[in-house]
Scaffold this active site. Sequence first.
Site, PDB file in Angstrom:
ATOM      1  N   TRP A  99       0.315  11.091  -8.095  1.00  0.00           N
ATOM      2  CA  TRP A  99      -0.562   9.955  -8.409  1.00  0.00           C
ATOM      3  C   TRP A  99      -1.662  10.368  -9.365  1.00  0.00           C
ATOM      4  CZ3 TRP A  99       1.890   5.810  -7.740  1.00  0.00           C
ATOM      5  CH2 TRP A  99       2.730   5.617  -6.633  1.00  0.00           C
ATOM      6  N   ASP A 166      -9.487   7.738  -6.466  1.00  0.00           N
ATOM      7  CA  ASP A 166      -8.363   6.965  -5.958  1.00  0.00           C
ATOM      8  C   ASP A 166      -8.262   7.275  -4.461  1.00  0.00           C
ATOM      9  OD1 ASP A 166      -5.942   5.908  -5.187  1.00  0.00           O
ATOM     10  OD2 ASP A 166      -4.745   6.929  -6.718  1.00  0.00           O
ATOM     11  N   LYS A 190      -1.724   0.611   2.180  1.00  0.00           N
ATOM     12  CA  LYS A 190      -1.649   1.791   3.041  1.00  0.00           C
ATOM     13  C   LYS A 190      -2.612   1.682   4.213  1.00  0.00           C
ATOM     14  CE  LYS A 190       0.518   4.118  -0.608  1.00  0.00           C
ATOM     15  NZ  LYS A 190       0.340   4.273  -2.043  1.00  0.00           N
TER      16      LYS A 190
HETATM   17  C1  PLP Z   1       0.508   4.397  -3.327  1.00  0.00           C
HETATM   18  C2  PLP Z   1      -0.488   5.044  -4.185  1.00  0.00           C
HETATM   19  C3  PLP Z   1      -0.785   4.568  -5.475  1.00  0.00           C
HETATM   20  C4  PLP Z   1      -0.035   3.414  -6.106  1.00  0.00           C
HETATM   21  O1  PLP Z   1      -0.457   2.228  -5.613  1.00  0.00           O
HETATM   22  P1  PLP Z   1       0.066   0.830  -6.180  1.00  0.00           P
HETATM   23  O2  PLP Z   1      -0.825  -0.116  -5.442  1.00  0.00           O
HETATM   24  O3  PLP Z   1       1.509   0.722  -5.831  1.00  0.00           O
HETATM   25  O4  PLP Z   1      -0.157   0.807  -7.649  1.00  0.00           O
HETATM   26  C5  PLP Z   1      -1.768   5.206  -6.192  1.00  0.00           C
HETATM   27  N1  PLP Z   1      -2.444   6.248  -5.693  1.00  0.00           N
HETATM   28  C6  PLP Z   1      -2.189   6.737  -4.456  1.00  0.00           C
HETATM   29  C7  PLP Z   1      -2.983   7.890  -3.940  1.00  0.00           C
HETATM   30  C8  PLP Z   1      -1.206   6.152  -3.669  1.00  0.00           C
HETATM   31  O5  PLP Z   1      -0.953   6.636  -2.441  1.00  0.00           O
END
Ligand code: PLP
Length: 353
Positions: A99, A166, A190
């Site tokens: 990511w 993030d 999540k």
């Molecule tokens: C799942 C995830 C993403 C991607 O998220 P989307 O909402 O599908 O764009 C980005 N960063 C991390 C750390 C993730 O776990």
Amino acid sequence: MKKHNFSAGPSILPQSVFEKASEAVLNFENSGLSVLEISHRSKEFLNVIEKARALALQTAGLDDSYEVLFLHGGASTQFLSVPYNLLEKKAVYIDTGTWANKAIKEAQLFGKVEIINSSKSNGYKHIPKDIHVPADADYLHITTNNTIYGTQFHHIPNTEIPLVADMSSDIFSRELDYSKFSLIYAGSQKNLGASGSTMVIVKRDILGRVSRKIPSILDYQNQIKHESMFNTPTTFSVYVNLLVLQWIQEQGGIKAIENRNKHKAKLLYDEIDRNPLVEGYAAKEDRSLMNVSFFLKDASMQEKFDTLWKNANISGLKGHRNLGGYRASIYNAMPIQSIQVLVDVLKEFEKKS
Ligand SMILES: *Cc1c(COP(=O)(O)O)cnc(C)c1O
């Protein structure tokens, strides 16, 4: 019977959230309307998004120098919105996995990007230490929890420049000094709700410093002005965000959630360390409390193990395609009873082998 869902995302949510959300689909707070059909301009929905905003700030312990936005496009859109809004001369990133790499790739479209640390050379098993942040960069970007490899920053780097994170897979899973961050983003699916909305918490004073023109929908200042309603927001997903934030409060807040998460992760990691047939992936000191990646020492026993956990009513245990093996995602809503079921499966696997 409901399954023990270890899926990485979309993932498990509290049972009470599923129940309240389904009630609201039929009749939203006795309005005679479904939450799916109420106008985003109605006082009912304005009340939802205002409460969600206030609760997010309260949960993070942040004051009103921060704004909370509920946007479209997932965390992946934030990979480009962040540099669009913040990158003028140079941005610095820490590379801790898939990511982080995707975030870096988008930022490179906008200007100079320096990767100051990376754990790529050992397969992203650890979180880089010894971080020196150049003072002349516009911001530092980190991925606080690496969903695929199962590592997590347990010490947030100190920076003079704005810190951007993030937090898609560990938002509100632990107490942190959230005021260390100037911008936090997280896709909902999540730890925060149903897929759809992406929460952004941003400190107002870092905005408006770049010289480029920013398309309206990606412009944080514009989104702040329109209170996340420049276009139709993901109304249902924002409603589920509110339910999850209320659930966190009912649990006793973030401290209580953190204590439970530590307890849950320890139960599983202790078994992984004890069991001679499996091994954990991440370096011990950097292990994630949210995503537990592990391998069978003897890959030829895979079928046997898969049959056992599937028979135990477990779902979503397969590792990410980039890494293989297994991954147990044990987000805030995962009950300890489900983790005990997985631990029992691991013990049975040892006994029967
Ligand atoms: C799942 C995830 C993403 C991607 O998220 P989307 O909402 O599908 O764009 C980005 N960063 C991390 C750390 C993730 O776990």
